[in-house]
Motif scaffolding. Structure first.
Motif, PDB file in Angstrom:
ATOM      1  N   MET A  93     -10.776 -10.068 -12.513  1.00 56.67           N
ATOM      2  CA  MET A  93     -10.679 -10.208 -11.079  1.00 56.67           C
ATOM      3  C   MET A  93     -11.810  -9.427 -10.426  1.00 56.67           C
ATOM      4  O   MET A  93     -12.414  -8.563 -11.028  1.00 56.67           O
ATOM      5  CB  MET A  93      -9.309  -9.754 -10.590  1.00 56.67           C
ATOM      6  N   LYS A  94     -12.084  -9.763  -9.189  1.00 57.18           N
ATOM      7  CA  LYS A  94     -13.152  -9.121  -8.426  1.00 57.18           C
ATOM      8  C   LYS A  94     -12.536  -8.253  -7.329  1.00 57.18           C
ATOM      9  O   LYS A  94     -11.408  -8.465  -6.893  1.00 57.18           O
ATOM     10  CB  LYS A  94     -14.060 -10.171  -7.780  1.00 57.18           C
ATOM     11  N   LEU A  95     -13.303  -7.270  -6.861  1.00 56.39           N
ATOM     12  CA  LEU A  95     -12.807  -6.325  -5.864  1.00 56.39           C
ATOM     13  C   LEU A  95     -12.419  -7.020  -4.558  1.00 56.39           C
ATOM     14  O   LEU A  95     -11.438  -6.648  -3.923  1.00 56.39           O
ATOM     15  CB  LEU A  95     -13.838  -5.230  -5.601  1.00 56.39           C
ATOM     16  N   ASN A  96     -13.174  -8.051  -4.164  1.00 53.97           N
ATOM     17  CA  ASN A  96     -12.867  -8.717  -2.900  1.00 53.97           C
ATOM     18  C   ASN A  96     -11.543  -9.480  -2.935  1.00 53.97           C
ATOM     19  O   ASN A  96     -11.044  -9.902  -1.901  1.00 53.97           O
ATOM     20  CB  ASN A  96     -14.009  -9.638  -2.465  1.00 53.97           C
ATOM     21  N   GLN A  97     -10.951  -9.642  -4.101  1.00 51.59           N
ATOM     22  CA  GLN A  97      -9.659 -10.306  -4.229  1.00 51.59           C
ATOM     23  C   GLN A  97      -8.490  -9.349  -3.989  1.00 51.59           C
ATOM     24  O   GLN A  97      -7.362  -9.788  -3.844  1.00 51.59           O
ATOM     25  CB  GLN A  97      -9.510 -10.916  -5.629  1.00 51.59           C
ATOM     26  N   LEU A  98      -8.773  -8.057  -3.966  1.00 49.57           N
ATOM     27  CA  LEU A  98      -7.718  -7.049  -3.838  1.00 49.57           C
ATOM     28  C   LEU A  98      -7.574  -6.553  -2.405  1.00 49.57           C
ATOM     29  O   LEU A  98      -8.574  -6.367  -1.711  1.00 49.57           O
ATOM     30  CB  LEU A  98      -8.032  -5.850  -4.739  1.00 49.57           C
ATOM     31  N   PRO A  99      -6.348  -6.289  -1.973  1.00 51.53           N
ATOM     32  CA  PRO A  99      -6.164  -5.680  -0.650  1.00 51.53           C
ATOM     33  C   PRO A  99      -6.476  -4.179  -0.726  1.00 51.53           C
ATOM     34  O   PRO A  99      -6.470  -3.580  -1.807  1.00 51.53           O
ATOM     35  CB  PRO A  99      -4.679  -5.913  -0.367  1.00 51.53           C
ATOM     36  N   LEU A 100      -6.773  -3.572   0.415  1.00 51.07           N
ATOM     37  CA  LEU A 100      -6.977  -2.128   0.447  1.00 51.07           C
ATOM     38  C   LEU A 100      -5.743  -1.426  -0.110  1.00 51.07           C
ATOM     39  O   LEU A 100      -4.615  -1.847   0.140  1.00 51.07           O
ATOM     40  CB  LEU A 100      -7.226  -1.652   1.881  1.00 51.07           C
ATOM     41  N   GLY A 101      -5.964  -0.404  -0.884  1.00 53.28           N
ATOM     42  CA  GLY A 101      -4.860   0.350  -1.472  1.00 53.28           C
ATOM     43  C   GLY A 101      -4.437  -0.130  -2.844  1.00 53.28           C
ATOM     44  O   GLY A 101      -3.648   0.535  -3.521  1.00 53.28           O
ATOM     45  N   ALA A 102      -4.944  -1.283  -3.279  1.00 56.47           N
ATOM     46  CA  ALA A 102      -4.583  -1.800  -4.606  1.00 56.47           C
ATOM     47  C   ALA A 102      -5.238  -0.943  -5.688  1.00 56.47           C
ATOM     48  O   ALA A 102      -6.334  -0.426  -5.521  1.00 56.47           O
ATOM     49  CB  ALA A 102      -5.023  -3.249  -4.740  1.00 56.47           C
ATOM     50  N   ARG A 103      -4.536  -0.811  -6.814  1.00 55.96           N
ATOM     51  CA  ARG A 103      -5.056  -0.027  -7.930  1.00 55.96           C
ATOM     52  C   ARG A 103      -5.572  -0.958  -9.008  1.00 55.96           C
ATOM     53  O   ARG A 103      -5.030  -2.038  -9.231  1.00 55.96           O
ATOM     54  CB  ARG A 103      -3.974   0.889  -8.472  1.00 55.96           C
ATOM     55  N   PHE A 104      -6.649  -0.518  -9.707  1.00 50.54           N
ATOM     56  CA  PHE A 104      -7.279  -1.323 -10.741  1.00 50.54           C
ATOM     57  C   PHE A 104      -8.040  -0.405 -11.687  1.00 50.54           C
ATOM     58  O   PHE A 104      -8.198   0.783 -11.415  1.00 50.54           O
ATOM     59  CB  PHE A 104      -8.243  -2.345 -10.114  1.00 50.54           C
ATOM     60  N   GLU A 105      -8.476  -0.969 -12.813  1.00 49.10           N
ATOM     61  CA  GLU A 105      -9.274  -0.198 -13.766  1.00 49.10           C
ATOM     62  C   GLU A 105     -10.698  -0.717 -13.756  1.00 49.10           C
ATOM     63  O   GLU A 105     -10.943  -1.920 -13.769  1.00 49.10           O
ATOM     64  CB  GLU A 105      -8.703  -0.321 -15.178  1.00 49.10           C
ATOM     65  N   TYR A 106     -11.647   0.223 -13.702  1.00 42.55           N
ATOM     66  CA  TYR A 106     -13.073  -0.110 -13.748  1.00 42.55           C
ATOM     67  C   TYR A 106     -13.777   0.949 -14.572  1.00 42.55           C
ATOM     68  O   TYR A 106     -13.651   2.141 -14.288  1.00 42.55           O
ATOM     69  CB  TYR A 106     -13.649  -0.168 -12.324  1.00 42.55           C
ATOM     70  N   GLN A 107     -14.486   0.521 -15.585  1.00 41.69           N
ATOM     71  CA  GLN A 107     -15.221   1.413 -16.494  1.00 41.69           C
ATOM     72  C   GLN A 107     -14.326   2.514 -17.051  1.00 41.69           C
ATOM     73  O   GLN A 107     -14.708   3.672 -17.126  1.00 41.69           O
ATOM     74  CB  GLN A 107     -16.440   2.004 -15.790  1.00 41.69           C
ATOM     75  N   GLY A 108     -13.103   2.147 -17.400  1.00 42.46           N
ATOM     76  CA  GLY A 108     -12.175   3.087 -18.018  1.00 42.46           C
ATOM     77  C   GLY A 108     -11.503   4.049 -17.059  1.00 42.46           C
ATOM     78  O   GLY A 108     -10.766   4.936 -17.481  1.00 42.46           O
ATOM     79  N   LYS A 109     -11.728   3.902 -15.754  1.00 42.55           N
ATOM     80  CA  LYS A 109     -11.119   4.781 -14.750  1.00 42.55           C
ATOM     81  C   LYS A 109     -10.123   3.992 -13.914  1.00 42.55           C
ATOM     82  O   LYS A 109     -10.347   2.829 -13.599  1.00 42.55           O
ATOM     83  CB  LYS A 109     -12.180   5.359 -13.806  1.00 42.55           C
ATOM     84  N   ILE A 110      -9.034   4.647 -13.543  1.00 41.48           N
ATOM     85  CA  ILE A 110      -8.066   4.059 -12.630  1.00 41.48           C
ATOM     86  C   ILE A 110      -8.527   4.383 -11.211  1.00 41.48           C
ATOM     87  O   ILE A 110      -8.749   5.549 -10.867  1.00 41.48           O
ATOM     88  CB  ILE A 110      -6.645   4.622 -12.858  1.00 41.48           C
ATOM     89  N   LEU A 111      -8.709   3.341 -10.399  1.00 46.43           N
ATOM     90  CA  LEU A 111      -9.210   3.501  -9.036  1.00 46.43           C
ATOM     91  C   LEU A 111      -8.271   2.837  -8.040  1.00 46.43           C
ATOM     92  O   LEU A 111      -7.473   1.971  -8.406  1.00 46.43           O
ATOM     93  CB  LEU A 111     -10.600   2.884  -8.903  1.00 46.43           C
ATOM     94  N   THR A 112      -8.396   3.238  -6.798  1.00 48.08           N
ATOM     95  CA  THR A 112      -7.672   2.630  -5.689  1.00 48.08           C
ATOM     96  C   THR A 112      -8.709   2.083  -4.723  1.00 48.08           C
ATOM     97  O   THR A 112      -9.656   2.786  -4.349  1.00 48.08           O
ATOM     98  CB  THR A 112      -6.802   3.675  -4.965  1.00 48.08           C
ATOM     99  N   LYS A 113      -8.546   0.821  -4.309  1.00 50.60           N
ATOM    100  CA  LYS A 113      -9.518   0.221  -3.391  1.00 50.60           C
ATOM    101  C   LYS A 113      -9.450   0.917  -2.042  1.00 50.60           C
ATOM    102  O   LYS A 113      -8.398   1.010  -1.422  1.00 50.60           O
ATOM    103  CB  LYS A 113      -9.253  -1.276  -3.221  1.00 50.60           C
ATOM    104  N   THR A 114     -10.620   1.394  -1.581  1.00 54.12           N
ATOM    105  CA  THR A 114     -10.695   2.096  -0.303  1.00 54.12           C
ATOM    106  C   THR A 114     -11.615   1.400   0.693  1.00 54.12           C
ATOM    107  O   THR A 114     -11.669   1.786   1.856  1.00 54.12           O
ATOM    108  CB  THR A 114     -11.190   3.535  -0.501  1.00 54.12           C
ATOM    109  N   GLY A 115     -12.350   0.411   0.249  1.00 52.94           N
ATOM    110  CA  GLY A 115     -13.275  -0.310   1.120  1.00 52.94           C
ATOM    111  C   GLY A 115     -13.724  -1.593   0.459  1.00 52.94           C
ATOM    112  O   GLY A 115     -13.308  -1.899  -0.660  1.00 52.94           O
ATOM    113  N   PRO A 116     -14.597  -2.360   1.124  1.00 58.99           N
ATOM    114  CA  PRO A 116     -15.019  -3.638   0.569  1.00 58.99           C
ATOM    115  C   PRO A 116     -15.796  -3.524  -0.737  1.00 58.99           C
ATOM    116  O   PRO A 116     -15.816  -4.457  -1.520  1.00 58.99           O
ATOM    117  CB  PRO A 116     -15.880  -4.249   1.662  1.00 58.99           C
ATOM    118  N   MET A 117     -16.405  -2.369  -0.987  1.00 57.35           N
ATOM    119  CA  MET A 117     -17.145  -2.179  -2.236  1.00 57.35           C
ATOM    120  C   MET A 117     -16.948  -0.781  -2.804  1.00 57.35           C
ATOM    121  O   MET A 117     -17.780  -0.279  -3.557  1.00 57.35           O
ATOM    122  CB  MET A 117     -18.636  -2.455  -2.009  1.00 57.35           C
ATOM    123  N   THR A 118     -15.826  -0.134  -2.464  1.00 57.53           N
ATOM    124  CA  THR A 118     -15.581   1.222  -2.953  1.00 57.53           C
ATOM    125  C   THR A 118     -14.158   1.392  -3.453  1.00 57.53           C
ATOM    126  O   THR A 118     -13.232   0.717  -3.011  1.00 57.53           O
ATOM    127  CB  THR A 118     -15.829   2.277  -1.849  1.00 57.53           C
TER     128      THR A 118
END
Length: 101
Positions: free
Chosen positions: A1-26
């Motif tokens: 999946m791509k970041l633009n498919q996720l709503p703000l606040g959604a959690r995902f894994e990228y490069q082995g790290k657990i992240l929370t979407k905080t912006g359109p590209m962050t």
């Protein structure tokens, strides 16, 4: 999946790290750091997290209905303005009709 498919606040894994979407590209790490996520990055969903919502279907409109509504609006606007305003509205109408193709 791509970041633009996720709503703000959604959690995902990228490069082995657990992240929370905080912006359109962050995304934010669990420790609070910010990470830039390129548009081309492929993200991994986290177990238990809701999948991204399906894309919304494109909305279609009937061109004849749009034109009829516009003409009704234009007629009202023409009655409410002075002569110079009518000239400007007529020019705007011509541009609108041309853009409708």
């Amino acid at each position: 999946m791509k970041l633009n498919q996720l709503p703000l606040g959604a959690r995902f894994e990228y490069q082995g790290k657990i992240l929370t979407k905080t912006g359109p590209m962050t995304g934010a790490t669990e420790k609070g750091g910010s990470v830039f996520i390129p548009k081309f990055a492929v993200l991994k969903p986290i177990d238990g997290e809701a999948p991204p919502p399906p894309p919304k279907a494109a909305r279609s409109v009937d061109a004849d209905a749009v034109l009829a509504a516009f003409e009704a609006y234009h007629g009202t606007a023409m009655r409410l303005v002075d002569e110079s305003g009518r000239m400007a509205l007529a020019a705007a109408r011509a541009r609108f009709i041309a853009a409708m193709g």
